[in-house]
Design a protein around this motif. Sequence first.
Motif, PDB file in Angstrom:
ATOM      1  N   GLU A   9       9.828 -17.633 -27.314  1.00  7.55           N
ATOM      2  CA  GLU A   9       9.099 -18.451 -28.287  1.00  7.55           C
ATOM      3  C   GLU A   9       9.962 -19.624 -28.760  1.00  7.55           C
ATOM      4  N   ILE A  10      11.235 -19.373 -29.032  1.00  7.91           N
ATOM      5  CA  ILE A  10      12.159 -20.436 -29.447  1.00  7.91           C
ATOM      6  C   ILE A  10      12.264 -21.486 -28.342  1.00  7.91           C
ATOM      7  N   LEU A  11      12.464 -21.033 -27.114  1.00 10.70           N
ATOM      8  CA  LEU A  11      12.587 -21.952 -25.988  1.00 10.70           C
ATOM      9  C   LEU A  11      11.311 -22.761 -25.787  1.00 10.70           C
ATOM     10  N   GLU A  12      10.162 -22.123 -25.941  1.00  7.90           N
ATOM     11  CA  GLU A  12       8.891 -22.833 -25.768  1.00  7.90           C
ATOM     12  C   GLU A  12       8.664 -23.845 -26.890  1.00  7.90           C
ATOM     13  N   ILE A  13       9.145 -23.567 -28.076  1.00 12.16           N
ATOM     14  CA  ILE A  13       9.057 -24.561 -29.155  1.00 12.16           C
ATOM     15  C   ILE A  13       9.932 -25.761 -28.815  1.00 12.16           C
ATOM     16  N   VAL A  14      11.135 -25.508 -28.322  1.00 10.27           N
ATOM     17  CA  VAL A  14      12.015 -26.614 -27.920  1.00 10.27           C
ATOM     18  C   VAL A  14      11.350 -27.425 -26.812  1.00 10.27           C
ATOM     19  N   GLU A  15      10.750 -26.743 -25.852  1.00  9.01           N
ATOM     20  CA  GLU A  15      10.046 -27.441 -24.767  1.00  9.01           C
ATOM     21  C   GLU A  15       8.907 -28.293 -25.333  1.00  9.01           C
ATOM     22  N   MET A  16       8.152 -27.736 -26.269  1.00  6.72           N
ATOM     23  CA  MET A  16       7.057 -28.474 -26.901  1.00  6.72           C
ATOM     24  C   MET A  16       7.588 -29.731 -27.591  1.00  6.72           C
ATOM     25  N   LEU A  17       8.708 -29.590 -28.296  1.00  6.52           N
ATOM     26  CA  LEU A  17       9.304 -30.734 -28.981  1.00  6.52           C
ATOM     27  C   LEU A  17       9.889 -31.738 -28.001  1.00  6.52           C
ATOM     28  N   GLY A  18      10.211 -31.290 -26.806  1.00  6.84           N
ATOM     29  CA  GLY A  18      10.673 -32.203 -25.768  1.00  6.84           C
ATOM     30  C   GLY A  18       9.572 -33.114 -25.280  1.00  6.84           C
ATOM     31  N   GLU A  19       8.346 -32.625 -25.385  1.00  6.28           N
ATOM     32  CA  GLU A  19       7.189 -33.414 -24.956  1.00  6.28           C
ATOM     33  C   GLU A  19       6.721 -34.370 -26.037  1.00  6.28           C
ATOM     34  N   LYS A  20       6.795 -33.935 -27.308  1.00  3.18           N
ATOM     35  CA  LYS A  20       6.349 -34.785 -28.419  1.00  3.18           C
ATOM     36  C   LYS A  20       6.813 -34.185 -29.733  1.00  3.18           C
ATOM     37  N   ASN A  21       6.872 -35.006 -30.753  1.00  5.89           N
ATOM     38  CA  ASN A  21       7.138 -34.487 -32.086  1.00  5.89           C
ATOM     39  C   ASN A  21       5.983 -33.573 -32.470  1.00  5.89           C
ATOM     40  N   TRP A  61       5.767 -31.038 -42.724  1.00  4.46           N
ATOM     41  CA  TRP A  61       6.970 -31.356 -41.964  1.00  4.46           C
ATOM     42  C   TRP A  61       6.625 -31.589 -40.498  1.00  4.46           C
ATOM     43  N   VAL A  62       7.381 -32.489 -39.895  1.00  2.55           N
ATOM     44  CA  VAL A  62       7.291 -32.753 -38.460  1.00  2.55           C
ATOM     45  C   VAL A  62       8.696 -32.571 -37.899  1.00  2.55           C
ATOM     46  N   PHE A  63       8.770 -31.988 -36.715  1.00  8.17           N
ATOM     47  CA  PHE A  63      10.056 -31.783 -36.060  1.00  8.17           C
ATOM     48  C   PHE A  63      10.173 -32.697 -34.853  1.00  8.17           C
ATOM     49  N   LYS A  64      11.372 -33.263 -34.697  1.00  8.26           N
ATOM     50  CA  LYS A  64      11.647 -34.202 -33.607  1.00  8.26           C
ATOM     51  C   LYS A  64      12.903 -33.729 -32.880  1.00  8.26           C
ATOM     52  N   LEU A  65      12.789 -33.520 -31.577  1.00  6.29           N
ATOM     53  CA  LEU A  65      13.937 -33.143 -30.755  1.00  6.29           C
ATOM     54  C   LEU A  65      14.592 -34.422 -30.258  1.00  6.29           C
ATOM     55  N   LYS A  66      15.829 -34.627 -30.635  1.00  5.36           N
ATOM     56  CA  LYS A  66      16.504 -35.880 -30.337  1.00  5.36           C
ATOM     57  C   LYS A  66      17.325 -35.849 -29.045  1.00  5.36           C
ATOM     58  N   ASN A  67      17.552 -34.676 -28.477  1.00  8.75           N
ATOM     59  CA  ASN A  67      18.391 -34.613 -27.275  1.00  8.75           C
ATOM     60  C   ASN A  67      17.720 -33.868 -26.119  1.00  8.75           C
ATOM     61  N   TRP A  68      16.406 -34.088 -25.935  1.00 11.95           N
ATOM     62  CA  TRP A  68      15.682 -33.416 -24.858  1.00 11.95           C
ATOM     63  C   TRP A  68      16.315 -33.650 -23.485  1.00 11.95           C
TER      64      TRP A  68
END
Length: 88
Positions: A9-21, A61-68
Amino acid sequence: MSNSNQLLEILEIVEMLGEKNASVAEIQTKFDISFPTIRRHIAEARHFGADIESIRQGAGWVFKLKNWPACQKIVTRWIELERNRSFL
């Protein structure tokens, strides 16, 4: 939920954030998890090296992955391994 499922689930959230905020509401809808669980998962992803920024937008809140680009190959492979894990 087992530790393996939490990790996935953690990894899939990171993947989701890699696609978009993504907002808390979007993550809750996709994964059917509470805000405290999202916060724990984001903290764990940060511990693993994901540079996730929390941005206040209105009442949420919105989350943004800055180092995808730095995470993508590892996260994608780790998800594949977790999805194919079997103890039989």
